[in-house]
Every structure is written in structure tokens, then in C-alpha cells.
Enzyme design. Sequence first.
Site, short mmCIF file in Angstrom:
data_model
loop_
_atom_site.label_atom_id
_atom_site.label_comp_id
_atom_site.label_asym_id
_atom_site.label_seq_id
_atom_site.Cartn_x
_atom_site.Cartn_y
_atom_site.Cartn_z
N HIS A 105 -32.51 9.45 56.29
CA HIS A 105 -33.44 10.20 55.77
C HIS A 105 -35.08 9.78 55.85
O HIS A 105 -35.83 10.27 54.96
CB HIS A 105 -33.12 10.04 54.07
CG HIS A 105 -31.90 10.68 53.64
ND1 HIS A 105 -30.65 10.36 53.89
CD2 HIS A 105 -31.66 11.50 52.88
CE1 HIS A 105 -29.85 11.15 53.39
NE2 HIS A 105 -30.41 11.94 52.60
N GLU B 67 -26.99 24.14 57.13
CA GLU B 67 -28.19 24.46 57.79
C GLU B 67 -27.99 25.11 59.07
O GLU B 67 -29.00 26.04 59.18
CB GLU B 67 -28.75 23.03 57.98
CG GLU B 67 -29.48 22.13 56.87
CD GLU B 67 -28.64 21.38 56.19
OE1 GLU B 67 -27.36 21.58 56.31
OE2 GLU B 67 -28.97 21.04 55.01
C1 LIG Z 1 -27.20 18.34 55.75
C2 LIG Z 1 -27.77 17.94 54.29
N1 LIG Z 1 -28.41 18.52 53.73
C3 LIG Z 1 -28.95 18.69 52.58
C4 LIG Z 1 -28.88 17.27 52.17
C5 LIG Z 1 -29.57 16.96 50.43
N2 LIG Z 1 -28.47 16.82 49.51
C6 LIG Z 1 -28.09 15.45 49.19
S1 LIG Z 1 -26.76 15.37 48.38
C7 LIG Z 1 -26.88 17.32 48.23
C8 LIG Z 1 -25.90 18.11 47.28
C9 LIG Z 1 -24.34 17.79 47.68
O1 LIG Z 1 -23.51 17.96 46.76
P1 LIG Z 1 -21.80 17.84 46.87
O2 LIG Z 1 -21.40 17.91 48.21
O3 LIG Z 1 -21.24 18.54 45.81
O4 LIG Z 1 -21.68 16.07 46.46
P2 LIG Z 1 -22.30 15.59 44.86
O5 LIG Z 1 -23.72 14.98 45.04
O6 LIG Z 1 -21.85 16.66 43.79
O7 LIG Z 1 -21.24 14.31 45.06
C10 LIG Z 1 -27.86 17.82 49.02
C11 LIG Z 1 -28.47 19.28 48.91
C12 LIG Z 1 -28.17 16.27 52.74
N3 LIG Z 1 -28.07 15.10 52.35
N4 LIG Z 1 -27.86 16.69 53.96
#
Ligand SMILES: Cc1ncc(C[n+]2csc(CCOP(=O)(O)OP(=O)(O)O)c2C)c(N)n1
Lengths: 326, 364
Positions: free
Chosen positions: A129, A60
Amino acid sequence: MAVMTYREALNDALREEMQRDPDVFLMGEEVAQYDGAYKVSKGLLAEFGDRRVVDSPISELGFGGLCVGAAMAGLRPVVEFMTFNFAFLAIDQVINSAAKMLYMSDGQFPIPIVFRGPTGAALQLSAQHSQACETYYAHAPGVKLVTPATPADAKGLLKAAIRDNDPVAFMEGELLYNFKGEVPDDDDFVIPLGVAELKREGGDVSIITHGKMVHVALQAANKLAKDGIDADVLDLRSIRPLDVDAILRTVKKTNRAVYVEEGWAFVGVGAQIVATIQEEAFDHLDAPVVRVTQADVPMPYAKNLEIMAKPSADRVVDACNKVLYR
Amino acid sequence: MAQTRTRKGKGGKAGSPKGGPFDVHGVSPELALELLREMLKYRRFEEKAEEAYAIGKIGGFCHLHIGQEGAAAGCIKPLSDSDYVITAYRDHTQAMAKGVSPNAVMAELFGRAEGVSGGKGGSMHMFDKSVRFMGGHGIVGGQVPLATGIAFRIKYHDENDVVVCFMGDAAVNQGGFHEALNMAAIWELPAIFVVENNRYGMGTAFRRVSLTDMVEKSSPYGIPASRVNGQDVLATYAHFRDLVAEVRGGGGPRFVDVETYRFRGHSMSDPVSGTYRSKEEVERETHEEDPIAILRDHLFAGGHLDQKGLEEMDTEARETAQEAFELADASPMPGPEALYAHVWAEINPNGRLCFDGRGESPWR
Ligand SMILES: Cc1ncc(C[n+]2csc(CCOP(=O)(O)OP(=O)(O)O)c2C)c(N)n1
Ligand SMILES: [Mg+2]
């Protein structure tokens, strides 16, 4: 007039503004291939290609700042934050770069950028959230702040925000995306920033609010109507610029006001509205202005606690009764 | 919280070892069986959560760990009780692996008073100080600097513990990740940074958001990196057993790419496959790379487990999940007083803290 969802209205606005100006582009997490986490950007990748609809890494601060730089150099970015909760990572670039650039450079660098995404709580998303983020952005001179409550406002205001030459924080609502309403067909339907709208006319009490809380205020007004109380519901639509005249008009008419906001009261948007009312319409008030806000706690997960924490139509009714000394 | 929290499984009941020598990475057959029992427990638990979500017992975001159980079991089993674990929002099984009872996790998912976070955190925010489970964190990458701070404390007090910090593959693109790894490196902090590399963020493949390989991510900071197959829990266990010993011995931080795969959608509201990964890919991975099936076959082949033993183990796992469901369902909602509890650690005698004008707060 066409009936469409808030989501579709935003999508239309983005599409039309991208068609209108080739320097407008959209960047954010999951905006392209996935069609947006909340599908606001649906179909835009197919229409405009990956030069103008750009999937970012989860960075971000990085893409927020990148887009400010792009705006310095003449592009007109629309940044999608999946939600404003995640924009806390980027707020340094919003406040320290975007908001101050024009001033620091003595007018050389306007920053025509829109930071958009949902603010506030949805359902049981818990403390990290569910934050209403308006105050953080409204506080800083140099950022405009827009909070549409209906599909028509979403469309008209987003178009205005994209055409505006200043940074605009454009705050939507996750629970609003499926909300349906009439939207004018005119593809140049622009609602100027800084114009509030009376969403309901009454004469007994003024419920002033913004964003998603407009609907809570309208519910409360309907409850009050059954009790013979007729409320004005004033939707500010934008917090900066603030339609002070509209606020004063309704307050001078009813002499009683309640402010409803989704976030916390302390130094909240309502605090500014109350200050403005007492500065400019003190003699017209028949009661102190009352605010209805989230409980002064982080948002809890448990369903019963979450309901307690959120502002509700019943609390708004109570507040109206209080300023009416009923 | 009235829950009893037991660390690690019961061990050596169903399917007790009887076969020949079992020489995989120096893991004993008993331990292998225990890892299987744990992974089955996690799988059945998550399936039960899925069921509960579908009937509205669980709300909000709910991210399941199905397919990634090897990471929870393999990385956490080598830790001692006083070591710390911290992770992101996909946190149910890591919490159980560190010693939180399934009952307390399920009650949290249900938003009940007996939940491990009193029902106030929910799926994404399991916390249990008593077993040093330092939380589920909802902001992608947010836990990485926190882990570094925990490691700082360990070194500050000259203690012998380590912290294991889990994150998803998408978290390595956050600035905080890089800042935190750099500090862990320059101050030689006892942290193991673990990427549960399931290849995707929500709907974005890692290769689309990184030109470099995962295992290279810590090299700018001089942190030794390694890679392990997280679907092979024995390899994962053995790898972490060795790493933990190195870090505990003062070796400084480590970075590990644990290769795994998410069998479900990103959260309960996301599709399992779609534009970002094909149905075929998910089917293939689910059939060929299931950490539970891989270990089961291994134990079958070595003669340490038979079908009957497996079934006993599975029945036990299902019963544990069912009991958690029933207890959670019977657990009360948090009382209204919980709303204002724990906003502040200290209520000062002077000045006012609460400003919602409601008159319900006990500490205004
Ligand atoms: C700073 C932030 N940006 C966006 C999100 C929304 N979001 C939650 S999980 C996610 C994907 C994360 O993927 P990864 O780190 O690979 O973890 P996984 O879900 O695959 O375990 C996103 C974009 C968030 N929670 N926090
Ligand atoms: Mg991932």
C-alpha cells in the site's frame, strides 16, 4: 485567493468541470455514497446524481476498462483509483487500451480520460500500500502524467487534465489531502500541463522534484539556507509533458542538480531527468547529478525501518552537499 | 523468531463439561468449550489491539475481526497442522487460529522484531510458514489465485492436504476470483474458497454491487457451493469438518458463503456506522448475532458451563491479550540491517542488484 485544502481544491476542480461539461463523469470505489475513501468527491453525488457519480464494485480492471470504452464512445471519464496501488489490476487497460488506442486507430479514437488517486507512501501502510507508481505510467507513450504538490496545482492541473484529450494519470498524495494553500478564486483557473514551477529561488544548487517530494525539497532548502546555501526548488508538476526548458534553465544557472523522488531509483523518473540533463546540458554541470529516492526495497511496516526507507530532507541536504563538494 | 507457537487452545480447563448429552452437529461439549475459549481469546486480543492502536503503538491500517470470530474458529479448527490457510488483510485471528501465538501477532502489529513477519509486514501481512499460514494479503482478491496455486502444489505432489482461502464479500467482483475458481474447478484442486460475508465492503453493501446471491458465485465454474451461519460456530465447525473430508478425499474445490457481521468500522480509521449501514442495524447485530454470546448461551443451557467457568475463561483470554501487549511493547524494533534483508533470495556473484546509491546496502 482562497485558502483551502488540497482535497477541497480537487473537489472544486471536479465540481467545476462536471458543471462545465455534461459528459464528464466520475467512477470508482466508494466515490458516491461514501463521499470517497479520502473524501475528495464529497458532495458530488448530491449535486450530480448517481448517473454521473458512480460507485463501482471492487473491479479495477473492469471499471478501468469500462471507462476507456466510454471514452472511445465519446464520454470524458474521471476514474478514481482508491490508490494507485490498486491500479496495478487495471494497468493493462491503461497501457494496452488507453495509451495506444489513438495510434492503433490512426487517430480515430482519442481517449480523453483521467485516472486519478493517491500514489506513494502514507504512514506505515507496508509493502503493498505504499508504492510510488509514477514510473509505470510515465514509461508508455500515449499517457500523460501529472503530480500536483499544492492545492493550487491540484485544482489547476486537474481541470487541465479533464479538458485534455489524452489519457492522463493524475497522481495525488494521501499525506497531501489535508495540506492547505492559496488557490485563485477564478473558476476558470487552469494550469497547462507541461509547465514546471520554481517553488523556491536560489542560485547555488538545483533541487528538481515532483509531487509530494516538493515539500521535502523545500524543507531541505530551508536547512541549506541556514548554512548559507541557496537552492532552486523546481517542481516539474507534470512528468509527461516534461518542461525540459525549465530543467535546463535551473541547471544552467546553478550548474549542480539533485533529483528527489519518492519511488525507487532504478529506471525511475529521475533516471530520465538525469539522462535529459546530461544530453542537453552536459557542459554546464560542475558535478554529476545525484538522486535521492526510496531505499531499493519494498516499503517495510516498522516505523523505524519506514523512516529509513523514505527519502528525507536530511538525505536531500546530504545530496546537495555532495554536488557542491562540501 | 524466538516465539513458541502453540496449535489450538489448551482445552478442558475452565468450565469443564458436566451437563447432559450435547448433541449439536455431532460436536462434543469439550470441543464446544474449546471453540468458546478460542473465540474469547480472539475477541480480547482484538480489543487489546484496538486499545494499542488508540495510543499509537500500532500504526497504518488495522482491520479488526471483532464479530467474525466464528469464521476463524469454526473454519480452521477442523484443519490439520499441514493444511494451509490464506486470507486477506483482516488476518489477526485467522493467524492465531492456524497456530500463530498471540504474542507473535501482537509484536507484528507493533512493528517489532519478534513479530511473526519480523515487523516488516504489519497488521495486513501476517505470515508463518511453520504453521502453513500463508499470509495476510492487502490487495482485494489477490490471495484467491495464490490459494489456487497452493492447491495446485498439493495435487502436483499427490498430497493429502487442503487449502482454505478466506476472502471478503467484495472480493468476488475481482476478475482474479473468477479466473482462479475456474482453474481450481477444471483441475479439481483441493481448495475451499470461503467468503466471510459480512455484507459490506468498506462502505458498500454487497447487494449494491451484485445482482446475484453470494451462493451462486461459483456455479458458473461448476464448484459446489453452500452457506452457513458464521455466527453459529458449531454449525460452521461441523460444516467445515464435513467439507474438509470431502475435499481431502479428492472431491475437488468447494465454495462457502459464511454469513457474518463486522461489529467495528472497516478499519480503525473508518466509522462503525454511517451512510452505508445504520447505527440501529449495528446495535441489533451486535446484540443478537454475537458468535461468542450465542455459543455461551448454548453451553449455559446445556449445563456445560456456568458463570464462574465463563469468567475463568474470560480472565484467561484477557491475560493472554495483556501478556501479548506487554511482550510486544518490550520487544525491540527491527535492527537497521532488516531494511535490506530478504529483498532477494539469492545474491548473484555477478552484476549489481541494489540501486539506491546510498551505500548502506549489504548486498550491492
Ligand atoms: C484491489 C483493491 N482495491 C481496493 C482496495 C481498498 N480496500 C481495502 S478493503 C476494501 C473492502 C473489501 O471488502 P470485503 O472484501 O467485503 O472485505 P471485508 O473488509 O469486509 O473483510 C477495499 C475497497 C484494496 N485493498 N485492494
Ligand atoms: Mg465484507
